[in-house]
Design a protein around this motif. Sequence first.
Motif, PDB file in Angstrom:
ATOM      1  N   THR A  80       0.836  -1.211   0.000  1.00 12.84           N
ATOM      2  CA  THR A  80       0.000   0.000   0.000  1.00 12.84           C
ATOM      3  C   THR A  80       0.869   1.260   0.000  1.00 12.84           C
ATOM      4  N   THR A 120       2.629   2.708   9.779  1.00 12.51           N
ATOM      5  CA  THR A 120       2.247   3.467  10.976  1.00 12.51           C
ATOM      6  C   THR A 120       2.784   2.807  12.244  1.00 12.51           C
ATOM      7  N   GLU A 171       0.758   3.526   5.168  1.00 12.02           N
ATOM      8  CA  GLU A 171      -0.265   2.674   4.533  1.00 12.02           C
ATOM      9  C   GLU A 171      -1.656   3.310   4.626  1.00 12.02           C
ATOM     10  N   TYR A 172      -1.772   4.405   5.382  1.00 15.80           N
ATOM     11  CA  TYR A 172      -3.059   5.115   5.477  1.00 15.80           C
ATOM     12  C   TYR A 172      -3.036   6.408   4.670  1.00 15.80           C
ATOM     13  N   ILE A 174      -4.010  10.425  11.036  1.00 16.76           N
ATOM     14  CA  ILE A 174      -3.705   9.086  10.475  1.00 16.76           C
ATOM     15  C   ILE A 174      -3.821   8.033  11.576  1.00 16.76           C
ATOM     16  N   LYS A 203      -7.420   7.462  12.334  1.00 18.35           N
ATOM     17  CA  LYS A 203      -8.029   6.659  11.252  1.00 18.35           C
ATOM     18  C   LYS A 203      -7.665   5.182  11.456  1.00 18.35           C
ATOM     19  N   LYS A 204      -6.407   4.936  11.846  1.00 21.25           N
ATOM     20  CA  LYS A 204      -5.948   3.549  12.067  1.00 21.25           C
ATOM     21  C   LYS A 204      -6.708   2.943  13.241  1.00 21.25           C
ATOM     22  N   ARG A 209     -10.246   2.087  12.275  1.00 22.15           N
ATOM     23  CA  ARG A 209     -10.333   0.928  11.390  1.00 22.15           C
ATOM     24  C   ARG A 209     -10.066  -0.359  12.178  1.00 22.15           C
TER      25      ARG A 209
END
Length: 355
Positions: A138, A271, A329-330, A344, A347-348, A351
């Motif tokens: 990614t 991350t 990767e994000y 970020i 967001k991780k 998810r």
Amino acid sequence: MENIKLSSDKKKVIILDQTQLPNQTEYLEIDTLEDMYDAIFHLKVRGAPAIGIFAAYGIYCLSQKIVDQEYDAFYEAFTGYMKYLESSRPTAVNLSWALERMRRVVTENSQCSTVQIVELLGEESRKIQAEDIKMCRTIAGYGLTLLEEGDGILTHCNAGPLATSQYGTALGPILLGKEKGMHFRVFVDETRPLLQGARLTAYELQQAGVDTTLICDNMASSVMQKKWVQACFVGCDRIAMNGDTANKIGTSGVAILAKYYGIPFYVLGPTSTIDIECRCGDDIEIELRDEEEIKRKYYEKPMAPENVKCYNPAFDVTDHTLITGIITEYGICRAPYEESLRKIMEKKRKRQNTT
Ligand SMILES: CSC[C@H]1O[C@H](OP(=O)(O)O)[C@H](O)[C@@H]1O
């Protein structure tokens, strides 16, 4: 070429000994705590993500040896292994990150038998490697959006498949672009004193058929001045929450040169290399290594007076003001990094909570 894997009986970690590359392809089978520590300390396995993957597999193998212990004794021995492995190299956060992930498996399943816990540790170690493969692919995709056909790219140290699981981080966009038929010219800093660029990056890129030019570290300015470089891509070992980034010694010098010549400078990494406990670069412990690496390592004869004093920091910190973007990767983080890195990581977290 697989750099890290479990043996078929799942009791040993098999690694490609990176200290022997590019001259020999030698694999080591490792199943003792001391040999695991030694493999990390002497860079037989190296690169932030690779060290984390290795340590996860390693502590899984060690946990099998104490599977008959009651939980408290098992946990005490487990955390002892963890602390010892963590002490092998302080700068790359992925080592402690991976071991902490493995420790959480033990604490979150304390009601299970130690046989079940060891099985869960095996699953977690395999997940850590599988996730890294996906993350690198990614990151490579995001990084490739920043390159154009024919670009010249300068790299420092080694952040290819050997340092991770597949694709690598800094080399990922280059290798992915090559797969897609793109052509790049890569200028590879040899990266003294341990020559990860000369020994490993040049080796990986040549194996992939990429146009590779090996240069001494003191030549980076010259190739930038000649406008041969359109972007600098480097890996990372620990990213602070303000964007300051620890990477191989010499990276901050490359970033300063890139700033001077107006060349974008990108850090690439998963991350898992972002340390939310780390406010800024001053909080990052820089590993100091043996001076013999400067005086003699990888050379037939000593190349400095035996008694000359040396300073051998293995990493340095690139100031966030010199970094054009941090590719994870994000997605791609840009300044102000306090905000973009926080977003970020949020967001991780979201998810992970939904999966
Ligand atoms: C993909 S992380 C690679 C990172 O690790 C290297 O350090 P070492 O060779 O000492 O493990 C270097 O800083 C690379 O950028």
